[in-house]
Design an enzyme around this catalytic site. Structure first.
Site, PDB file in Angstrom:
ATOM      1  N   TYR A  24     -15.701   7.326   4.752  1.00 23.29           N
ATOM      2  CA  TYR A  24     -16.143   8.321   3.775  1.00 23.29           C
ATOM      3  C   TYR A  24     -17.792   8.585   3.771  1.00 23.29           C
ATOM      4  O   TYR A  24     -18.089   9.734   3.424  1.00 23.29           O
ATOM      5  CB  TYR A  24     -15.481   8.342   2.614  1.00 23.29           C
ATOM      6  CG  TYR A  24     -13.942   8.168   2.570  1.00 23.29           C
ATOM      7  CD1 TYR A  24     -13.360   8.861   3.370  1.00 23.29           C
ATOM      8  CD2 TYR A  24     -13.561   7.060   1.804  1.00 23.29           C
ATOM      9  CE1 TYR A  24     -12.100   8.843   3.376  1.00 23.29           C
ATOM     10  CE2 TYR A  24     -12.165   7.057   1.691  1.00 23.29           C
ATOM     11  CZ  TYR A  24     -11.460   7.773   2.607  1.00 23.29           C
ATOM     12  OH  TYR A  24     -10.004   7.772   2.439  1.00 23.29           O
ATOM     13  N   LYS A  60      -8.171  -4.643   9.012  1.00 25.49           N
ATOM     14  CA  LYS A  60      -7.786  -4.071  10.417  1.00 25.49           C
ATOM     15  C   LYS A  60      -8.762  -5.001  11.372  1.00 25.49           C
ATOM     16  O   LYS A  60      -9.388  -4.359  12.369  1.00 25.49           O
ATOM     17  CB  LYS A  60      -8.005  -2.818  10.810  1.00 25.49           C
ATOM     18  CG  LYS A  60      -7.286  -2.116  12.183  1.00 25.49           C
ATOM     19  CD  LYS A  60      -5.712  -2.407  12.063  1.00 25.49           C
ATOM     20  CE  LYS A  60      -5.220  -1.910  13.614  1.00 25.49           C
ATOM     21  NZ  LYS A  60      -3.792  -1.934  13.553  1.00 25.49           N
ATOM     22  N   ASP A  70      -1.618  -2.444   8.877  1.00 30.02           N
ATOM     23  CA  ASP A  70      -0.483  -1.673   9.260  1.00 30.02           C
ATOM     24  C   ASP A  70       0.809  -2.624   8.780  1.00 30.02           C
ATOM     25  O   ASP A  70       1.935  -2.160   8.249  1.00 30.02           O
ATOM     26  CB  ASP A  70      -0.278  -1.565  10.660  1.00 30.02           C
ATOM     27  CG  ASP A  70      -1.204  -2.717  11.717  1.00 30.02           C
ATOM     28  OD1 ASP A  70      -1.675  -3.411  10.845  1.00 30.02           O
ATOM     29  OD2 ASP A  70      -1.094  -2.644  12.749  1.00 30.02           O
ATOM     30  N   ASP A 129      -7.153   4.004  -0.251  1.00 30.22           N
ATOM     31  CA  ASP A 129      -6.986   5.267  -0.386  1.00 30.22           C
ATOM     32  C   ASP A 129      -5.654   5.658  -0.062  1.00 30.22           C
ATOM     33  O   ASP A 129      -4.696   6.247  -0.995  1.00 30.22           O
ATOM     34  CB  ASP A 129      -8.028   6.250   0.339  1.00 30.22           C
ATOM     35  CG  ASP A 129      -7.681   7.749  -0.158  1.00 30.22           C
ATOM     36  OD1 ASP A 129      -7.080   7.827  -1.137  1.00 30.22           O
ATOM     37  OD2 ASP A 129      -8.514   8.584   0.493  1.00 30.22           O
ATOM     38  N   ASP A 169      -1.968   5.080  -2.708  1.00 31.03           N
ATOM     39  CA  ASP A 169      -1.093   6.135  -3.007  1.00 31.03           C
ATOM     40  C   ASP A 169       0.372   6.069  -2.852  1.00 31.03           C
ATOM     41  O   ASP A 169       1.277   6.601  -3.343  1.00 31.03           O
ATOM     42  CB  ASP A 169      -1.597   7.534  -2.299  1.00 31.03           C
ATOM     43  CG  ASP A 169      -2.482   8.288  -3.063  1.00 31.03           C
ATOM     44  OD1 ASP A 169      -2.949   7.988  -4.000  1.00 31.03           O
ATOM     45  OD2 ASP A 169      -2.494   9.565  -2.750  1.00 31.03           O
TER      46      ASP A 169
END
Ligand code: NAD
Length: 359
Positions: free
Chosen positions: A144, A193, A225, A249, A253
């Protein structure tokens, strides 16, 4: 104890649920003999109307001299986001305030209330094993904040976003997570990851270095994952989930749907000095704003989180959490969590039940 709190109700349901949360704060301060003074400031669309910007200097100044920030929500109706008042509102207000106070760790506890097992989207036998997770997401680095651009490649449109982390950014949030785990069941799952991304390889290396100072806390690594899959298959295995900005993020959620409504969750953004902002993770819910039906629990639990994290008032925070649980156990239901055969009550009535339980 005497504390000064900046109150930023924002837009949509923000002011409605904030009013209710402040009733609970007043009741707690009376019950436990504290003096909490509050000072209100505008943010989001409300700030744009007053000052022509979403995070004005006047609001920043009020926050800067406070001991903690209580935040509602910002943003306009999804169909009006092109209007000046709402354009960039969430980004300007939220990223603005995060940047202004260097909030680098986002705390999002996810708990399924036993009374509300039926509204959790997972199978009952999975939920019954217990879901009580604390997501800790890094807030200042990652994709970001790196370089981003649109460009042309071989005559075709292309775009890129650079993901970047420094070891200090990772170490800071890792320390926060291990300290939080010490107050829970002393387990941290670090999600990355690392099989593909360099930022994740560094993440894993630094998290393990920091872990050496917390030999009483168990650390496991999990690829993002797999974590997404495990969150649905067996969320009871998790205690603290520590992860990067982007993975956090998305995963937090996914976690947010487990209790059954955004109106049931609180969250906090905290900086390295321990200064914090407390808010519901949901938005301004313009579809129900002004109707007096929003669930006030998320904002009320944000008050509890503020008392616990910023002021170390554990008993006061637990009194609120227990009052919320008792209210739910007694059948208090707002429209977002009502089930067949139950009657929905509004924000004020819902808070009345919480206050009665608190008393
Ligand atoms: P939203 O989170 O506002 O609402 C999603 C759904 O959840 C809606 O159906 C809403 O009614 C419901 N909901 C949320 N909180 C509730 C509560 N307390 N009680 C009952 N129901 C509740 O998301 P959206 O509708 O996609 O976005 C609306 C605006 O909020 C947008 O402008 C968006 O940019 C903004 N937003 C702000 C924040 C924030 O302030 N932190 C977060 C997300 C979205």
């Amino acid at each position: 104890m005497e504390k000064h709190i900046a109150v930023l109700p924002g837009d949509g349901i923000g002011p409605e649920v904030m009013t209710q949360a402040l009733r609970v704060l007043a009741a707690v301060s009376e019950k436990f003999g504290h003096t909490f003074t509050t000072e209100e400031a505008v943010i989001g669309g409300a700030a744009y109307e007053a000052h022509g910007e979403h995070f004005p200097d006047a609001t920043r100044a009020i926050c800067a001299k406070s001991d903690a920030i209580l935040f509602g929500s910002v943003g306009g109706p999804v169909s009006e986001l092109h209007l000046d008042k709402w354009k960039g509102c969430e980004v300007n207000a939220l990223l603005g305030i995060r940047k202004a106070f260097s909030f680098n760790a986002n705390f999002r506890p996810v708990k399924v209330f036993p009374e509300l097992i039926d509204i959790c989207p997972l199978k009952k036998e999975v939920v019954e094993r217990g879901i009580d997770i604390l997501f800790i997401r890094e807030l200042n680095g990652d994709i970001y904040f790196g370089e981003k651009k649109f460009f042309e490649k071989d005559g075709r449109r292309a775009a890129m976003d650079v993901a970047e982390y420094t070891e200090d950014q990772i170490a800071s949030v890792a320390n926060t997570a291990f300290q939080a785990a010490r107050k829970r069941s002393k387990r941290v799952t670090s999600v990355d990851k690392a099989n593909v991304l360099h930022t994740s390889k560094l993440w894993r290396e630094v998290v393990h270095e920091v872990a050496k100072d917390y030999s009483d806390v168990a650390l496991e690594d999990m690829l993002v994952d797999n974590c997404a899959m495990q969150l649905i298959k067996d969320p009871s295995q998790f205690d603290v989930i520590l992860t990067t900005n982007m993975f956090g993020d998305i995963l937090s959620d996914a976690g947010a749907v487990l209790p059954g409504s955004l109106g049931l969750l609180a969250s906090a953004s905290i900086n390295a000095e321990g200064f914090g902002l407390y808010e519901p993770p949901g938005g301004s819910a313009q579809d129900i704003a002004g109707k007096g039906v929003a669930n006030p629990i998320a904002q009320i639990l944000s008050v509890a989180m503020m008392l616990k994290f910023s002021f170390s008032l554990q008993a006061e925070a637990e009194a609120i959490e227990n009052a919320v649980s008792s209210a739910l156990a007694k059948g208090a239901r707002s429209g977002d969590i009502v089930q067949k055969g139950e009657t929905a009550i509004g924000s004020v009535a819902m808070t009345d039940v919480v206050l009665a339980e608190l008393a």
